[in-house]
Design an enzyme around this catalytic site. Structure first.
Site, short mmCIF file in Angstrom:
data_model
loop_
_atom_site.label_atom_id
_atom_site.label_comp_id
_atom_site.label_asym_id
_atom_site.label_seq_id
_atom_site.Cartn_x
_atom_site.Cartn_y
_atom_site.Cartn_z
N ARG A 88 69.88 37.74 28.15
CA ARG A 88 70.75 37.91 27.36
C ARG A 88 70.98 39.33 26.21
O ARG A 88 71.47 38.59 24.42
CB ARG A 88 70.83 36.45 26.56
CG ARG A 88 71.03 35.45 27.05
CD ARG A 88 71.46 34.05 26.19
NE ARG A 88 71.69 32.92 27.01
CZ ARG A 88 70.84 32.54 27.39
NH1 ARG A 88 69.60 31.90 27.28
NH2 ARG A 88 71.26 31.09 28.48
N LYS A 110 80.04 50.76 22.94
CA LYS A 110 81.29 50.12 23.91
C LYS A 110 80.47 50.22 25.24
O LYS A 110 80.19 51.67 25.92
CB LYS A 110 82.85 50.75 23.99
CG LYS A 110 83.73 49.60 23.16
CD LYS A 110 85.29 50.94 23.72
CE LYS A 110 86.12 49.98 22.91
NZ LYS A 110 87.81 50.13 23.04
N GLU A 117 88.42 64.94 24.58
CA GLU A 117 87.94 63.85 24.18
C GLU A 117 88.16 64.96 22.45
O GLU A 117 88.22 63.67 22.07
CB GLU A 117 86.59 62.60 24.45
CG GLU A 117 87.10 61.71 25.62
CD GLU A 117 87.72 60.76 25.18
OE1 GLU A 117 88.62 60.44 24.26
OE2 GLU A 117 88.59 59.96 25.78
N LYS A 122 84.97 59.35 15.37
CA LYS A 122 84.64 58.13 15.72
C LYS A 122 84.03 57.18 14.96
O LYS A 122 84.52 56.00 15.02
CB LYS A 122 84.20 58.68 17.14
CG LYS A 122 84.25 57.33 18.39
CD LYS A 122 83.62 57.39 19.45
CE LYS A 122 83.76 55.62 19.87
NZ LYS A 122 83.93 56.34 21.58
N GLU A 182 87.30 46.11 17.77
CA GLU A 182 89.01 46.59 17.90
C GLU A 182 89.76 45.58 17.54
O GLU A 182 90.69 45.48 18.73
CB GLU A 182 88.95 47.27 19.37
CG GLU A 182 90.23 48.62 19.34
CD GLU A 182 89.97 48.46 21.16
OE1 GLU A 182 88.91 48.27 22.00
OE2 GLU A 182 90.12 49.73 22.05
N ARG A 201 90.38 50.75 15.23
CA ARG A 201 89.71 51.57 16.49
C ARG A 201 90.33 52.02 17.67
O ARG A 201 90.19 52.38 18.66
CB ARG A 201 88.25 50.27 16.87
CG ARG A 201 87.65 51.46 17.83
CD ARG A 201 85.88 50.53 18.29
NE ARG A 201 85.30 51.02 19.26
CZ ARG A 201 84.80 51.30 19.51
NH1 ARG A 201 83.80 50.12 18.97
NH2 ARG A 201 83.96 51.81 20.60
N ASN A 227 92.26 55.09 21.05
CA ASN A 227 92.63 55.16 22.58
C ASN A 227 94.21 56.43 22.59
O ASN A 227 94.81 56.00 23.80
CB ASN A 227 93.29 53.33 23.13
CG ASN A 227 92.37 53.02 23.12
OD1 ASN A 227 91.70 52.68 24.16
ND2 ASN A 227 91.52 52.32 21.91
N HIS A 279 95.09 57.62 26.25
CA HIS A 279 94.76 56.64 26.85
C HIS A 279 95.19 55.30 27.73
O HIS A 279 94.99 55.12 28.40
CB HIS A 279 93.04 55.67 26.13
CG HIS A 279 91.95 56.85 25.30
ND1 HIS A 279 92.05 57.40 25.09
CD2 HIS A 279 90.71 56.63 26.83
CE1 HIS A 279 90.81 58.44 25.54
NE2 HIS A 279 90.08 57.98 25.60
N HIS A 311 94.69 56.10 30.72
CA HIS A 311 94.11 55.42 31.97
C HIS A 311 94.40 54.79 32.95
O HIS A 311 93.93 54.93 34.49
CB HIS A 311 93.15 54.12 31.41
CG HIS A 311 91.82 54.16 30.09
ND1 HIS A 311 91.50 52.73 29.69
CD2 HIS A 311 90.92 55.03 30.73
CE1 HIS A 311 90.93 53.64 29.21
NE2 HIS A 311 89.84 54.65 29.80
N HIS A 352 88.83 61.87 33.92
CA HIS A 352 88.85 60.93 32.21
C HIS A 352 89.33 61.92 31.49
O HIS A 352 91.00 61.27 31.36
CB HIS A 352 87.58 60.33 31.31
CG HIS A 352 88.16 59.78 30.70
ND1 HIS A 352 88.41 58.22 30.85
CD2 HIS A 352 87.93 59.55 29.24
CE1 HIS A 352 89.15 58.38 29.36
NE2 HIS A 352 88.25 58.80 28.65
#
Lengths: 363, 363
Positions: B115, B136, B178, B221, B231, B235, B239, B242, B246, B256
């Protein structure tokens, strides 16, 4: 009865009542996607009750195999992929209707789907009064129970007491194990009230006053988890009976609460040895025996495999097995117990069992 | 350079310097168990550098296959089971030495093992200046990238710039995608500085002044994620490029940052249509072309499969595809874009590409 958790933020309501499930739609109305997961037994027994509240505004209902067998990597992957095939957004709510295993599993799906979506717990067993509260979710690994998971709070807990009326006896006994544990963590009056109300199996299966004891159990748990969500300190107390109990459960496959009761006996013996106290373990043994817990399984246990399983426990540190012990009723403490004490306590448990069968000449 | 995040609590240090990895032992000294995960290429190129710091106090070192192929359910299960075989307690730290994929994967192991245990990011690529910050973590599903995961902050980020010197050109280009995105989110002066410093592929591959731009990217960032970790709002700006990017990445399997650059072109076109602004997309196209991004792949793209992939995006709501658009440089906004605009913008992108090849008669 309805109340709210008292975390600093992100609190959630807990509703304990007959027909609580009817409030479900008021919590799901604003989601873009709603998915329902129902334990197969609950689905069979209570199909019209459930259909009534999920008939509309639900994308899909999944019927899950009952019990711990759902908590595998394979099911985790399979259900996440099924959910993703609906192209859900984060504005999604999963609903878990079932016992602790369904709640743990669906909660872990919710914790990891799209990095986290909401979920609602609808516990249907006595046992789940414990597991549905506090945000522990997860699956099992071949090395032990609940070794993979997260802390992910539900958005609401709707505890509909109607469901309890269809529980088989062994499931009532299993749930009572956690109620009794909460009483031991609380105070003598809670323990006495339970033992007076439930003198034998028949009175327990009638569930007399169970609502009030479940509430008291939930309150006992909540008082602890709101102060220590991530189990850095006092949340460990909730593992009373669980270090040995989890090992027994994993080894013998008996229901969780049955194993916890055996674990409580064991940890009483260890408490006497480690803390110099004098719990009359015999008295607890006899009470658990009267209620019908499978104490005869103690005969079949071997120390070494249980020790290996206890070593997997998440609470251990470098110096030995960490275990919750009781100084007195309502006064727990966590100690690191050396292997030799664990072995002695195990022998003591075996002797207690042997003595009991010799006295009674029955089992 | 060293600084600390500014969350309300649970902050972590970010160290950006040559030899930063030498500080690793000071962050791992107090753990009961330490496991290291190294990207196979990094392990080969930098074996003595890594051995030097992990030689002692490490339970096990795992060498991971490079790139996104590690981020599967199968590897997730396999590495968790390998970790559990060491019977770890929660007092465990995982260390991720590698690019974004290694960081995402190991971070997700850390988020779910028992956990949640600690983890340290040691990014080794330019691209990972982005992914190692902000917590993330996750794996891919067959429906798309990063669809399973968690928000789980690292305990420390040690960004050792030595590693960048061994990056292959395509990886430098990918990471620069990026950096450039962070500049677009920041202001004109950041964009101009980048375009002036890196006029062509050769100057980019020299990495001149890259340290300062990486720091600026990280700061851009962080300013966003400390205010909106989960997000819910701003946030999403990160993206930029993206949503389409993506989809392109998943469809074509290009690196990427290459896909993000194509995504930026696309989202510039959508910005012009949706916001009535007038980004000169041609200028960006030419610059990306000069640097060597694989813009010829635009010829091979079809709208429908990309649309299906965009529909999987975690940010969508009921009314369409949510997309980050630019009002001006440094001034992003999130809009829901109707399908017909998406189709028109796609046609526009194809036309831009066609016009470019006609003009140049080369590719």
């Amino acid at each position: 009865m309805e109340f709210t958790t008292t975390y600093v933020s992100q609190n959630y309501p807990i509703i304990v009542s007959h027909h609580a499930i009817q409030k479900l739609t008021q919590y799901t109305a604003n989601y873009q996607h709603v998915f329902v997961f129902v334990d197969e037994h609950v689905s069979t027994h209570w199909s019209s009750k459930i259909q009534e509240v999920i008939a509309y505004h639900v994308d899909e209902t999944f019927v899950l195999p009952a019990g711990e067998q759902i908590k595998t990597f394979q099911h985790f992957q399979s259900y996440l992929e099924q959910l993703l095939s609906f192209q859900p957004s984060r504005n999604t709510c999963l609903i878990a209707i079932g016992g602790g295993a369904v709640g743990d599993f669906v909660g872990f799906l919710a914790a990891t789907l799209l990095r986290g979506v909401d979920f609602i717990q609808v516990p249907t067993t006595i046992l789940a009064h414990d597991s549905s509260i506090g945000g522990k979710v997860g699956i099992n690994a071949r090395q032990g129970k609940n070794l993979i998971g997260a802390f992910h709070r539900p958005t609401a807990v709707l505890y509909d007491l109607d469901f309890l009326t269809s529980l088989p006896p062994s499931e009532v006994l299993s749930g009572y194990g956690e109620v009794y544990k909460h009483a031991l963590l609380n105070d003598n009056s809670f323990v006495n009230a339970l033992e007076t109300t439930y003198k034998d199996t028949a009175s327990l299966l009638k569930l007399t006053n169970m609502e009030q004891y479940l509430m008291k159990g939930i309150q006992t748990k909540l008082n602890i988890v709101v102060n220590d969500e991530k189990e850095q300190g006092q949340r460990q107390w909730l593992n009373l009976g669980h270090t040995f109990g989890h090992a027994v459960e994993y080894e013998t496959k008996i229901p969780h609460g049955h194993a916890v009761m055996i674990g409580i006996l064991y940890q009483m013996i260890v408490s006497n040895q480690m803390l110099g106290v004098s719990h009359t373990v015999r008295r607890y043994y006899d009470y658990f025996q009267t209620l019908g817990y499978p104490l005869h399984l103690i005969d079949t246990l071997s120390f070494e495999p249980l020790l290996q399983l206890m070593k997997q426990d998440k609470k251990n540190n470098q110096s030995g097995i960490r275990m919750v012990l009781l100084k007195n009723i309502g006064d727990p403490t966590v100690k690191t117990v050396p292997i030799e004490i664990l072995q002695q306590a195990f022998n003591h448990l075996k002797a207690l069992r042997k003595e009991s069968t010799t006295n009674d000449n029955i089992d």
